[in-house]
Enzyme design. Structure first.
Site, PDB file in Angstrom:
ATOM      1  N   GLN A  20       1.478   7.794  -1.733  1.00  0.00           N
ATOM      2  CA  GLN A  20       2.627   6.988  -1.325  1.00  0.00           C
ATOM      3  C   GLN A  20       3.310   6.285  -2.489  1.00  0.00           C
ATOM      4  OE1 GLN A  20       0.261   5.066   2.065  1.00  0.00           O
ATOM      5  NE2 GLN A  20       2.266   5.295   2.988  1.00  0.00           N
ATOM      6  N   ARG A  77      -6.379  -3.057  -3.080  1.00  0.00           N
ATOM      7  CA  ARG A  77      -6.906  -1.812  -2.531  1.00  0.00           C
ATOM      8  C   ARG A  77      -5.946  -0.672  -2.858  1.00  0.00           C
ATOM      9  NH1 ARG A  77      -6.255   0.504   3.311  1.00  0.00           N
ATOM     10  NH2 ARG A  77      -7.620   2.304   3.092  1.00  0.00           N
ATOM     11  N   HIS A 121      -7.473   8.961   0.952  1.00  0.00           N
ATOM     12  CA  HIS A 121      -6.312   8.480   1.704  1.00  0.00           C
ATOM     13  C   HIS A 121      -5.335   9.646   1.845  1.00  0.00           C
ATOM     14  CE1 HIS A 121      -4.133   4.569   2.938  1.00  0.00           C
ATOM     15  NE2 HIS A 121      -3.434   5.577   3.419  1.00  0.00           N
ATOM     16  N   GLU A 166      -8.672   5.734   7.801  1.00  0.00           N
ATOM     17  CA  GLU A 166      -8.140   6.126   9.106  1.00  0.00           C
ATOM     18  C   GLU A 166      -8.470   7.560   9.502  1.00  0.00           C
ATOM     19  OE1 GLU A 166      -4.009   5.199   9.465  1.00  0.00           O
ATOM     20  OE2 GLU A 166      -4.333   3.073   9.161  1.00  0.00           O
ATOM     21  N   ASN A 294      -7.751  -1.269   9.910  1.00  0.00           N
ATOM     22  CA  ASN A 294      -6.302  -1.315   9.766  1.00  0.00           C
ATOM     23  C   ASN A 294      -5.737  -1.619  11.146  1.00  0.00           C
ATOM     24  OD1 ASN A 294      -6.754  -0.521   7.167  1.00  0.00           O
ATOM     25  ND2 ASN A 294      -5.818   1.512   7.374  1.00  0.00           N
ATOM     26  N   TYR A 296      -2.174  -2.602  13.303  1.00  0.00           N
ATOM     27  CA  TYR A 296      -0.722  -2.748  13.321  1.00  0.00           C
ATOM     28  C   TYR A 296      -0.163  -3.177  14.667  1.00  0.00           C
ATOM     29  CZ  TYR A 296      -0.554  -0.668   8.707  1.00  0.00           C
ATOM     30  OH  TYR A 296      -0.721  -0.448   7.364  1.00  0.00           O
ATOM     31  N   GLU A 353      -5.680  -3.180   6.125  1.00  0.00           N
ATOM     32  CA  GLU A 353      -4.230  -3.025   6.212  1.00  0.00           C
ATOM     33  C   GLU A 353      -3.713  -3.782   7.419  1.00  0.00           C
ATOM     34  OE1 GLU A 353      -2.598   0.969   6.381  1.00  0.00           O
ATOM     35  OE2 GLU A 353      -4.006   1.618   4.840  1.00  0.00           O
ATOM     36  N   TRP A 400      -0.445  -4.681   3.987  1.00  0.00           N
ATOM     37  CA  TRP A 400       0.207  -3.398   3.745  1.00  0.00           C
ATOM     38  C   TRP A 400       1.683  -3.635   3.744  1.00  0.00           C
ATOM     39  CZ3 TRP A 400      -1.551   1.179   2.124  1.00  0.00           C
ATOM     40  CH2 TRP A 400      -0.582   2.192   2.025  1.00  0.00           C
ATOM     41  N   GLU A 407       6.590   6.592   3.207  1.00  0.00           N
ATOM     42  CA  GLU A 407       5.943   6.330   4.494  1.00  0.00           C
ATOM     43  C   GLU A 407       5.719   7.652   5.253  1.00  0.00           C
ATOM     44  OE1 GLU A 407       4.275   3.938   5.761  1.00  0.00           O
ATOM     45  OE2 GLU A 407       4.161   4.730   7.791  1.00  0.00           O
ATOM     46  N   TRP A 408       4.992   8.546   4.639  1.00  0.00           N
ATOM     47  CA  TRP A 408       4.558   9.801   5.274  1.00  0.00           C
ATOM     48  C   TRP A 408       5.718  10.518   5.962  1.00  0.00           C
ATOM     49  CZ3 TRP A 408       0.397  10.453   2.654  1.00  0.00           C
ATOM     50  CH2 TRP A 408      -0.457   9.385   2.378  1.00  0.00           C
TER      51      TRP A 408
HETATM   52  C1  GCO Z   1      -2.211   4.071   7.258  1.00  0.00           C
HETATM   53  C2  GCO Z   1      -1.737   4.261   6.173  1.00  0.00           C
HETATM   54  C3  GCO Z   1      -0.592   3.734   5.479  1.00  0.00           C
HETATM   55  C4  GCO Z   1       0.698   3.644   6.231  1.00  0.00           C
HETATM   56  C5  GCO Z   1       0.758   2.408   7.059  1.00  0.00           C
HETATM   57  C6  GCO Z   1       2.043   2.213   7.784  1.00  0.00           C
HETATM   58  O1  GCO Z   1      -3.363   3.813   6.792  1.00  0.00           O
HETATM   59  O2  GCO Z   1      -1.715   4.379   8.298  1.00  0.00           O
HETATM   60  O3  GCO Z   1      -2.782   3.810   5.403  1.00  0.00           O
HETATM   61  O4  GCO Z   1      -0.603   4.679   4.500  1.00  0.00           O
HETATM   62  O5  GCO Z   1       1.728   3.651   5.338  1.00  0.00           O
HETATM   63  O6  GCO Z   1      -0.246   2.434   8.001  1.00  0.00           O
HETATM   64  O7  GCO Z   1       2.242   3.253   8.704  1.00  0.00           O
END
Ligand code: GCO
Length: 448
Positions: A20, A77, A121, A166, A294, A296, A353, A400, A407-408
């Site tokens: 990333q 990290r 990752h 993840e 992680n 969100y 994260e 994060w 962003e993938w």
């Molecule tokens: C994740 C990823 C991150 C993403 C973040 C936001 O672990 O999903 O580690 O690389 O960028 O989560 O989507």
């Protein structure tokens, strides 16, 4: 207003990942990874974006370390790109790849920042994918071999080691939903990948202990808090399946050496079985020193026949949304970690994260007034504090992300950074959320 104070030894940090931020995709012998392939496959990533340049941290790591230092974090990290170390996944070590991380690690230490390393990752060497990737058990051996090289190269310098980031994303998002590399859509394959990644994690932990490497080792799971919309048994069961898919499917093997049976049965009904070999579950459930989480978002679900994999539909109940369209559910963080603590015991927890994507505007004087992101962090910090007060062994928090980055599948349009990246000039500009976190760290707390 009440003051919130964190424990003295609470670890504040930020996080990034190699593909990333690094760029320099062909430099110093780096081999191709599955993300190079995927991002260059038309239609897979928004706008056809890829990580060829990204934030160019491969060349600008000193600037990034300076930003970290100014921020005041205790830890950082980041992940190591396997294809920089073994361009073909196995074989000869590429010393130049190791050199880059030596510079990063030494730079961090010189700045008084503890390096926290993620071994995987998501940038699997393409050469291994060509032989089946994580579906092939040989990849487990290749991972352990790669891990051993990293363990030995950085022994004594790294306080925290994370095997996988993840595993849910590595397996289901990438091999069943097909949204991330390598982009497959096969449930059996995804179940295999999840299992093999967890075995690889366990084998790496064994190797770490056997070699007597210093520091702590753990893994990172992405947890999601999912609740039933109503008290009906159908809704409860549907939401439970969905939650277990994100949480228990990974946490239970890690801590108890079993899979949640009701989900094993459910998958079987869909034609997928876990490819467990003798000894696997013991390997997976090696004792770890901490668990990375992680977090969100979360949500509510109810039963709906044939909806998704679990006959469960998400119900919109009016949450604020981030620009990813994810619910802002800070309470969910409290709930999910309370649940994890109750269910799996006293293993120290690090939030490896947490953060949010919003549409940022760079002002003429190069500022970003990201009020919503600041609020997001504040809400989650409050829940962190509540968790600690209630006896959950939460030891640290990594925001994060340090920088806006690739962003993938969303490419560069989705920004998660506390520092703004100008992708044309590659200049970095701290956002207001950066200064907010800087203040929280300095005072080890804030006025809530
Ligand atoms: C994740 C990823 C991150 C993403 C973040 C936001 O672990 O999903 O580690 O690389 O960028 O989560 O989507």
């Amino acid at each position: 207003m009440a003051r919130i104070d964190f424990p003295k030894d609470f670890v504040w940090g930020t996080a990034t990942a190699s593909y990333q931020i690094e760029g320099a995709w062909q430099e110093d012998g780096r081999g191709p990874s599955i993300w190079d392939t995927f991002s260059k496959t038309p239609g897979k990533v928004f706008n056809g974006d890829n990580g060829d340049v990204a934030c160019d941290s491969y060349h600008r790591y000193e600037e990034d370390i300076a930003l970290l230092k100014k921020l005041g974090v205790k830890a950082y990290r980041f992940s190591i790109a396997w294809p920089r170390i073994f361009p073909q996944g196995t074989g000869e070590v590429n010393e130049k790849g190791l050199d880059y991380y030596r510079k990063v690690v030494d730079g961090l230490i010189a700045a008084g920042i503890e390096p926290c390393v993620t071994l995987y990752h998501w940038d699997l060497p393409q050469a291994l994918q060509d032989k089946g990737g994580w579906d092939n058990r040989d990849t487990i051996d290749a991972f352990v071999n790669y891990s051993e090289v990293i363990f030995k190269a950085f022994n004594g310098k790294i306080k925290q080691w994370i095997t996988f980031n993840e595993t849910w994303c590595v397996s289901f998002l990438s091999n069943y939903l097909g949204l991330h590399a390598p982009g497959n859509t096969d449930l059996q394959l995804a179940v295999n990948v999840a299992h093999h990644c967890m075995v690889a994690h366990g084998e790496a932990v064994k190797k770490f202990r056997e070699l007597g490497i210093e520091g702590e080792i753990g893994t990172t799971h992405n947890l999601y808090w999912f609740e039933p919309y109503s008290t009906s048994p159908e809704d409860a069961a549907a939401a439970r399946r969905n939650r277990a898919f994100n949480n228990e499917w990974f946490m239970e093997p890690t801590f108890k050496g079993t899979y949640p049976q009701f989900l094993v049965d459910w998958f079987k009904g869909k034609g997928a079985e876990v490819p467990i070999l003798p000894g696997d579950m013991e390997t997976i459930s090696q004792k770890i020193d901490f668990i990375g989480v992680n977090f969100y978002s979360g949500g509510f679900g109810r039963y709906k026949k044939d909806e998704g994999l679990f006959d469960c539909e998400e119900v919109q109940v009016g949450f604020d949304k981030t620009y990813m369209d994810w619910n802002v559910y800070a309470d969910g963080l409290y709930k999910v970690l309370s649940w994890a603590h109750e269910e799996y015991g006293d293993t120290p927890i690090y939030i490896t994260e947490n953060g949010a994507c919003y549409e940022d505007v760079l002002t003429e004087d190069n500022r970003v007034h990201d009020v919503l992101r600041k609020e997001y962090f504040k809400k989650h910090f409050i829940q962190c504090h509540r968790l600690i007060e209630s006896g959950v062994p939460l030891k640290g928090y990594f925001a994060w992300s340090l920088l806006d980055n690739f962003e993938w599948a969303e490419g560069y349009r989705k920004r998660f950074g506390i520092v703004y990246t100008n992708y044309e000039t590659l200049e970095r500009y701290p956002k207001d959320s950066y200064y907010f976190i800087q203040d929280v760290i300095k005072n080890n707390g804030f006025e809530a």
